[in-house]
Write an enzyme that holds these catalytic residues in place. Structure first.
Site, PDB file in Angstrom:
ATOM      1  N   LEU A  24      13.627  97.191  16.239  1.00  0.00           N
ATOM      2  CA  LEU A  24      12.486  97.600  15.417  1.00  0.00           C
ATOM      3  C   LEU A  24      12.752  98.899  14.662  1.00  0.00           C
ATOM      4  CD1 LEU A  24       9.531  96.956  17.902  1.00  0.00           C
ATOM      5  CD2 LEU A  24       9.985  95.673  15.797  1.00  0.00           C
ATOM      6  N   MET A  67      21.207 102.739  12.584  1.00  0.00           N
ATOM      7  CA  MET A  67      21.240 102.521  11.138  1.00  0.00           C
ATOM      8  C   MET A  67      21.848 103.715  10.396  1.00  0.00           C
ATOM      9  SD  MET A  67      20.225  99.448  10.684  1.00  0.00           S
ATOM     10  CE  MET A  67      21.006  99.114  12.282  1.00  0.00           C
ATOM     11  N   VAL A 109      16.464 104.855  18.805  1.00  0.00           N
ATOM     12  CA  VAL A 109      17.815 104.293  18.963  1.00  0.00           C
ATOM     13  C   VAL A 109      18.193 103.510  17.712  1.00  0.00           C
ATOM     14  CG1 VAL A 109      19.286 102.769  20.329  1.00  0.00           C
ATOM     15  CG2 VAL A 109      17.654 104.262  21.478  1.00  0.00           C
ATOM     16  N   CYS A 110      17.233 102.760  17.167  1.00  0.00           N
ATOM     17  CA  CYS A 110      17.490 101.998  15.940  1.00  0.00           C
ATOM     18  C   CYS A 110      17.813 102.936  14.783  1.00  0.00           C
ATOM     19  CB  CYS A 110      16.290 101.135  15.581  1.00  0.00           C
ATOM     20  SG  CYS A 110      15.928  99.864  16.809  1.00  0.00           S
ATOM     21  N   GLU A 111      17.117 104.061  14.751  1.00  0.00           N
ATOM     22  CA  GLU A 111      17.375 105.037  13.681  1.00  0.00           C
ATOM     23  C   GLU A 111      18.816 105.532  13.750  1.00  0.00           C
ATOM     24  OE1 GLU A 111      16.089 109.516  12.269  1.00  0.00           O
ATOM     25  OE2 GLU A 111      14.564 108.259  13.204  1.00  0.00           O
TER      26      GLU A 111
END
Length: 156
Positions: free
Chosen positions: A42, A52, A47-49
């Site tokens: 999401l 990416m 963590v996704c940030e």
């Protein structure tokens, strides 16, 4: 729940998705380039940030290795657009696997139906559109971008 994971040697399913600039993007069409699909659960999560931003930071290295990296999650295009602006991503395509919800993640065996999200994974696809390498991570785990680059370099 069991996933039917795609693995090295399998043909990579083709697809088109809309990116954060509201453009339709079809990975794996550029001749002579490998594709890195970086699935993440999401937008707007830490963590996704990091995952990416690591793609964005390493873009020049991916360019040297003839690899195009894409971030994919089930978020909507407006969400991806706002998020990309918020975290400073301008050179990396962030693709919205939003509708049909999680369809691309499902094709790659990475969709968690119970949570409605994709898992966290990196999938390296060769010029011949065959999967060369897959690594799935714990949802809380930050993928090691240096490991990914080492794998790509070793397969040149």
């Amino acid at each position: 729940m069991t996933h039917h994971h795609l693995k090295a040697g399998d043909p990579a399913p083709g697809f088109s998705l809309i990116n954060q600039q509201e453009k339709k993007v079809t990975p794996m069409v550029l001749a002579g380039k490998k594709t890195l699909l970086s699935f993440h659960p999401l937008a707007w999560t830490s963590v996704c940030e990091i995952q990416m931003r690591s793609l964005e930071i390493k873009k020049s290295i991916f360019d040297e290795l003839d690899v195009i990296a894409y971030g994919i999650s089930v978020d909507s295009v407006p969400s991806k657009k706002a998020w990309a602006e918020a975290i400073g991503i301008s050179k990396t395509n962030l693709l919205a696997d939003f509708w049909p919800h999680g369809e691309v993640a499902e094709k790659y065996g990475l969709f968690y139906k119970d949570k409605g999200i994709a898992g966290r994974a990196n999938v390296l696809i060769g010029v011949d559109q065959t999967i060369e390498w897959v690594r799935e991570y714990e949802l809380s785990q930050i993928p090691d971008i240096e490991e990914v680059i080492d794998i790509i370099s070793s397969k040149k």
